[in-house]
Design a protein around this motif. Structure first.
Motif, PDB file in Angstrom:
ATOM      1  N   ASP A 112       0.863  -1.186   0.000  1.00  0.00           N
ATOM      2  CA  ASP A 112       0.000   0.000   0.000  1.00  0.00           C
ATOM      3  C   ASP A 112       0.901   1.238   0.000  1.00  0.00           C
ATOM      4  O   ASP A 112       1.577   1.517   0.991  1.00  0.00           O
ATOM      5  CB  ASP A 112      -0.892  -0.009   1.241  1.00  0.00           C
ATOM      6  CG  ASP A 112      -1.800   1.216   1.316  1.00  0.00           C
ATOM      7  OD1 ASP A 112      -1.796   2.029   0.375  1.00  0.00           O
ATOM      8  OD2 ASP A 112      -2.509   1.366   2.332  1.00  0.00           O
ATOM      9  N   PRO A 113       0.921   2.011  -1.097  1.00  0.00           N
ATOM     10  CA  PRO A 113       1.828   3.153  -1.169  1.00  0.00           C
ATOM     11  C   PRO A 113       1.297   4.418  -0.507  1.00  0.00           C
ATOM     12  O   PRO A 113       1.954   5.466  -0.558  1.00  0.00           O
ATOM     13  CB  PRO A 113       1.966   3.361  -2.684  1.00  0.00           C
ATOM     14  CG  PRO A 113       0.624   2.956  -3.226  1.00  0.00           C
ATOM     15  CD  PRO A 113       0.170   1.811  -2.357  1.00  0.00           C
ATOM     16  N   THR A 114       0.126   4.351   0.125  1.00  0.00           N
ATOM     17  CA  THR A 114      -0.496   5.552   0.695  1.00  0.00           C
ATOM     18  C   THR A 114       0.432   6.216   1.712  1.00  0.00           C
ATOM     19  O   THR A 114       0.879   5.580   2.665  1.00  0.00           O
ATOM     20  CB  THR A 114      -1.823   5.200   1.382  1.00  0.00           C
ATOM     21  OG1 THR A 114      -2.667   4.519   0.460  1.00  0.00           O
ATOM     22  CG2 THR A 114      -2.521   6.462   1.870  1.00  0.00           C
ATOM     23  N   ARG A 122      -2.583  11.969  -4.814  1.00  0.00           N
ATOM     24  CA  ARG A 122      -3.359  11.313  -5.864  1.00  0.00           C
ATOM     25  C   ARG A 122      -3.019   9.824  -5.870  1.00  0.00           C
ATOM     26  O   ARG A 122      -1.851   9.456  -5.812  1.00  0.00           O
ATOM     27  CB  ARG A 122      -3.033  11.912  -7.239  1.00  0.00           C
ATOM     28  CG  ARG A 122      -3.497  13.345  -7.418  1.00  0.00           C
ATOM     29  CD  ARG A 122      -3.028  13.923  -8.742  1.00  0.00           C
ATOM     30  NE  ARG A 122      -1.610  14.247  -8.720  1.00  0.00           N
ATOM     31  CZ  ARG A 122      -0.761  14.010  -9.712  1.00  0.00           C
ATOM     32  NH1 ARG A 122      -1.167  13.376 -10.803  1.00  0.00           N
ATOM     33  NH2 ARG A 122       0.510  14.360  -9.623  1.00  0.00           N
ATOM     34  N   MET A 123      -4.036   8.983  -5.921  1.00  0.00           N
ATOM     35  CA  MET A 123      -3.834   7.540  -5.982  1.00  0.00           C
ATOM     36  C   MET A 123      -4.200   7.059  -7.388  1.00  0.00           C
ATOM     37  O   MET A 123      -5.253   7.416  -7.924  1.00  0.00           O
ATOM     38  CB  MET A 123      -4.684   6.816  -4.938  1.00  0.00           C
ATOM     39  CG  MET A 123      -4.480   7.300  -3.502  1.00  0.00           C
ATOM     40  SD  MET A 123      -2.796   7.082  -2.884  1.00  0.00           S
ATOM     41  CE  MET A 123      -2.641   5.285  -2.893  1.00  0.00           C
ATOM     42  N   ARG A 124      -3.331   6.259  -7.982  1.00  0.00           N
ATOM     43  CA  ARG A 124      -3.551   5.750  -9.326  1.00  0.00           C
ATOM     44  C   ARG A 124      -3.177   4.276  -9.385  1.00  0.00           C
ATOM     45  O   ARG A 124      -2.127   3.878  -8.861  1.00  0.00           O
ATOM     46  CB  ARG A 124      -2.707   6.514 -10.358  1.00  0.00           C
ATOM     47  CG  ARG A 124      -2.977   8.019 -10.411  1.00  0.00           C
ATOM     48  CD  ARG A 124      -4.286   8.309 -11.125  1.00  0.00           C
ATOM     49  NE  ARG A 124      -4.486   9.743 -11.306  1.00  0.00           N
ATOM     50  CZ  ARG A 124      -5.168  10.526 -10.482  1.00  0.00           C
ATOM     51  NH1 ARG A 124      -5.708   9.996  -9.390  1.00  0.00           N
ATOM     52  NH2 ARG A 124      -5.316  11.807 -10.718  1.00  0.00           N
ATOM     53  N   SER A 146       1.019   6.163  -5.412  1.00  0.00           N
ATOM     54  CA  SER A 146       0.610   7.346  -4.665  1.00  0.00           C
ATOM     55  C   SER A 146       1.519   8.486  -5.120  1.00  0.00           C
ATOM     56  O   SER A 146       2.736   8.305  -5.248  1.00  0.00           O
ATOM     57  CB  SER A 146       0.732   7.137  -3.154  1.00  0.00           C
ATOM     58  OG  SER A 146       2.086   7.073  -2.757  1.00  0.00           O
ATOM     59  N   ILE A 147       0.921   9.639  -5.371  1.00  0.00           N
ATOM     60  CA  ILE A 147       1.654  10.781  -5.902  1.00  0.00           C
ATOM     61  C   ILE A 147       1.383  11.974  -4.992  1.00  0.00           C
ATOM     62  O   ILE A 147       0.234  12.396  -4.830  1.00  0.00           O
ATOM     63  CB  ILE A 147       1.206  11.103  -7.337  1.00  0.00           C
ATOM     64  CG1 ILE A 147       1.336   9.859  -8.220  1.00  0.00           C
ATOM     65  CG2 ILE A 147       2.027  12.265  -7.913  1.00  0.00           C
ATOM     66  CD1 ILE A 147       0.497   9.905  -9.473  1.00  0.00           C
ATOM     67  N   PHE A 168       5.819   6.661   4.531  1.00  0.00           N
ATOM     68  CA  PHE A 168       5.028   5.611   3.869  1.00  0.00           C
ATOM     69  C   PHE A 168       4.937   4.412   4.820  1.00  0.00           C
ATOM     70  O   PHE A 168       5.754   3.480   4.738  1.00  0.00           O
ATOM     71  CB  PHE A 168       5.671   5.205   2.539  1.00  0.00           C
ATOM     72  CG  PHE A 168       5.800   6.320   1.544  1.00  0.00           C
ATOM     73  CD1 PHE A 168       4.722   6.689   0.752  1.00  0.00           C
ATOM     74  CD2 PHE A 168       6.995   7.019   1.418  1.00  0.00           C
ATOM     75  CE1 PHE A 168       4.843   7.722  -0.173  1.00  0.00           C
ATOM     76  CE2 PHE A 168       7.127   8.051   0.498  1.00  0.00           C
ATOM     77  CZ  PHE A 168       6.040   8.418  -0.293  1.00  0.00           C
ATOM     78  N   PRO A 169       3.974   4.417   5.733  1.00  0.00           N
ATOM     79  CA  PRO A 169       3.941   3.444   6.835  1.00  0.00           C
ATOM     80  C   PRO A 169       3.957   1.983   6.411  1.00  0.00           C
ATOM     81  O   PRO A 169       4.536   1.147   7.115  1.00  0.00           O
ATOM     82  CB  PRO A 169       2.641   3.796   7.564  1.00  0.00           C
ATOM     83  CG  PRO A 169       2.408   5.239   7.248  1.00  0.00           C
ATOM     84  CD  PRO A 169       2.904   5.430   5.846  1.00  0.00           C
TER      85      PRO A 169
END
Length: 279
Positions: A112-114, A122-124, A146-147, A168-169
């Protein structure tokens, strides 16, 4: 992706990419010639192409971060920074992207890159369509992105694994010691100067219009190392089930390879050139 199936409901973008030979790509006349070839090809294919008359070339520095053992790369992770430039000056703000890119959609969802950061995010989830082993063929990779926009260039993150995990947890699951350094892949001299010129929009259907551009990667001005011709479009509830348009884009990409073979170079992605490992 089989042409008789629908796009996965998780996909948000489709991107078609072709690597270009570097010779002459620092000459504007060469890019104009390529643009004319694409316009003529669109006419033969019966696909509408709309020029962007006032498009300007964007210039930015691109570089990647990893541990000394390339732990990110080994786990299909890419941590990229883009610094916009105005002439010789670097902006005070940059774009930071973490992506998990894999050969399967499920593989791209392994991390998960959140980010945990106070910036616009922005998530893509992208389906990236690349040239296969032969002209007119394709293969897919998937990129979960994630951007972060407008990140202060001097405050991206601490240059240790502990600092990266705070930003980035989910990367904590890699179980890398927090004091392991994270630095620019290949060293600071390996930063890439990228010039990007939008060419226009290609219409594959009423709700499927792709923006087309050329990106040129250089070690320095006048020293191109590779180019990329790409077109991409968003996937949403309006066009997700427009199978005919998606199939037309697939066919267009395969035929385009056959139309400009002398421009193309084998390989997968620009990032692979920096790491020296194919994707």
């Amino acid at each position: 992706m089989k042409t008789d199936t629908k796009l996965d409901k998780k996909i948000t973008n489709r991107e078609f990419k072709l690597l270009l030979k570097p010779e002459g790509l620092d000459r504007h006349s060469r890019i104009i010639h390529l643009s004319h070839l694409i316009v003529a090809f669109c006419q033969r294919e019966g696909v509408d192409f709309f020029h962007l008359d006032n498009a300007n070339t964007g210039l930015r520095s691109v570089y990647f971060y990893d541990t000394p053992n390339n732990d990110f790369r080994k786990n299909n992770l890419i941590l990229r920074v883009r610094e916009s430039r105005q002439n010789v000056w670097v902006d005070d703000w940059c774009e930071v992207t973490l992506k998990c890119r894999a050969k399967s959609l499920q593989g791209s969802l392994a991390h998960d890159p959140t980010p945990d950061a106070p910036y616009k995010i922005r998530m893509r989830l992208k389906e990236e369509i690349l040239r296969g082993e032969t002209l007119g063929s394709t293969r897919m990779i998937y990129s979960n992105n994630s951007i972060m926009d407008s990140v202060p260039v001097d405050q991206i993150f601490e240059r240790t694994m502990g600092g990266i995990v705070r930003a980035f947890p989910d990367l904590g699951r890699l179980e890398i010691k927090p004091d392991i350094p994270v630095s620019v892949v290949g060293g600071v001299t390996n930063k890439i100067l990228e010039a990007c010129l939008p060419l226009g929009n290609i219409v594959f259907g009423p709700n499927v219009s792709a923006h087309c551009d050329v990106a040129i990667w250089m070690r320095s001005v006048g020293e191109p190392i590779v180019g990329e011709l790409a077109f991409s479009y968003r996937v949403n509830k309006t066009n997700r089930e427009d199978t005919a348009a998606h199939q037309l884009a697939d066919k267009f990409f395969k035929n385009l390879q056959r139309a400009i073979p002398d421009w193309l170079v084998s390989g997968s992605t620009k990032t692979a050139l920096v790491y020296g490992v194919e994707e």
